[in-house]
Design a protein around this motif. Structure first.
Motif, mmCIF file in Angstrom:
data_model
loop_
_atom_site.group_PDB
_atom_site.id
_atom_site.type_symbol
_atom_site.label_atom_id
_atom_site.label_comp_id
_atom_site.label_asym_id
_atom_site.label_seq_id
_atom_site.Cartn_x
_atom_site.Cartn_y
_atom_site.Cartn_z
ATOM 1 N N CYS A 262 0.836 -1.215 0.000
ATOM 2 C CA CYS A 262 0.000 0.000 0.000
ATOM 3 C C CYS A 262 0.862 1.252 0.000
ATOM 4 N N LEU B 220 -6.884 -1.223 10.032
ATOM 5 C CA LEU B 220 -7.573 -0.189 9.260
ATOM 6 C C LEU B 220 -6.918 1.176 9.455
ATOM 7 N N GLU B 221 -6.452 1.458 10.670
ATOM 8 C CA GLU B 221 -5.768 2.722 10.934
ATOM 9 C C GLU B 221 -4.485 2.824 10.121
ATOM 10 N N ASN C 103 -5.479 3.381 6.441
ATOM 11 C CA ASN C 103 -5.969 4.742 6.223
ATOM 12 C C ASN C 103 -4.859 5.779 6.334
ATOM 13 N N ASN C 104 -3.851 5.525 7.175
ATOM 14 C CA ASN C 104 -2.713 6.448 7.273
ATOM 15 C C ASN C 104 -1.835 6.383 6.038
ATOM 16 N N PRO D 131 -4.531 7.821 2.504
ATOM 17 C CA PRO D 131 -5.644 8.655 2.973
ATOM 18 C C PRO D 131 -6.688 8.945 1.898
ATOM 19 N N ASP D 132 -6.295 8.937 0.636
ATOM 20 C CA ASP D 132 -7.240 9.210 -0.448
ATOM 21 C C ASP D 132 -7.840 7.944 -1.040
ATOM 22 N N THR E 242 -11.730 2.098 1.090
ATOM 23 C CA THR E 242 -11.591 0.914 1.930
ATOM 24 C C THR E 242 -12.914 0.169 1.959
ATOM 25 N N GLN F 76 -12.568 3.122 12.765
ATOM 26 C CA GLN F 76 -11.942 3.770 11.616
ATOM 27 C C GLN F 76 -12.952 3.961 10.497
ATOM 28 N N SER F 77 -12.658 4.892 9.605
ATOM 29 C CA SER F 77 -13.571 5.143 8.493
ATOM 30 C C SER F 77 -13.405 4.079 7.418
ATOM 31 N N VAL F 78 -14.541 3.567 6.974
ATOM 32 C CA VAL F 78 -14.591 2.532 5.949
ATOM 33 C C VAL F 78 -15.652 2.966 4.947
ATOM 34 N N ASP F 79 -15.368 2.815 3.655
ATOM 35 C CA ASP F 79 -16.327 3.224 2.633
ATOM 36 C C ASP F 79 -17.508 2.268 2.529
#
Length: 172
Positions: A47, A77-78, A81-82, A85-86, A89, A107-110
């Motif tokens: 990633c 997930l953190e 996402n780090n 960031p764009d 997920t 954490q934010s997940v789409d």
């Protein structure tokens, strides 16, 4: 009018459950690149490499563990996402544990998709939605640049008009 022609799908599939079906669904190699990784450290490293490129990147994470390991999932997930960031997920969860995982992740997940017969179709829809959002962001950036250039040109023309109006009033 997409800026990047390839969408990278990076799958974390520790039990090799869904990657084969995804490769069949996203078989167009001119538009999609599906990569499957089975180790968390290798996944994060990959990633990091991909995040440097200007591609539409979507991380698909299969969480087939028990609900007790939700802290591991949040940490993972953190990290993702780090690193990206764009990027998008998508989280795949056993259908029996769906609500517990939704409540437990911080954490934010789409998208959170249950693993069942419709998983590949739901992933396809989520990927298409994310690609559309990605292209809209690119379009807005281009539009803002063009609008800024037009505004600067208009300001320059108005300043030139006032300069010539006061410098050479005979011509007006």
């Amino acid at each position: 009018m997409a800026a990047s022609k390839i969408t990278q799908l990076i799958c974390y599939d520790d039990h090799r459950n869904f990657t084969g079906d995804l490769k069949k669904k996203f078989s167009d190699e001119t538009r999609y690149l599906v990569t499957s990784i089975h180790n968390t450290e290798q996944y994060i490293d990959y990633c990091e490499q991909i995040a440097k490129n200007n591609f539409c990147v979507i991380a698909i994470i299969g969480f087939t563990e028990s609900v007790d390991k939700i802290t591991f999932l949040n940490e993972f997930l953190e990290k993702v996402n780090n690193v990206m960031p764009d990027g998008g997920t998508i989280l795949l969860v056993q259908s029996g544990n769906l609500q517990e995982v939704k409540d437990g992740i911080s954490q934010s997940v789409d998208a959170v998709i249950p693993i069942n017969n419709n998983t590949v179709l739901r992933i396809h829809n989520a990927v298409k939605r994310f690609i559309s959002e990605y292209n809209i962001v690119i379009f807005k950036r281009r539009r803002n640049r063009a609008l800024t250039a037009v505004m600067v040109f208009m300001a320059f023309m108005i300043a030139a008009l006032f300069f010539f109006l006061f410098r050479y009033p005979v011509y007006f």
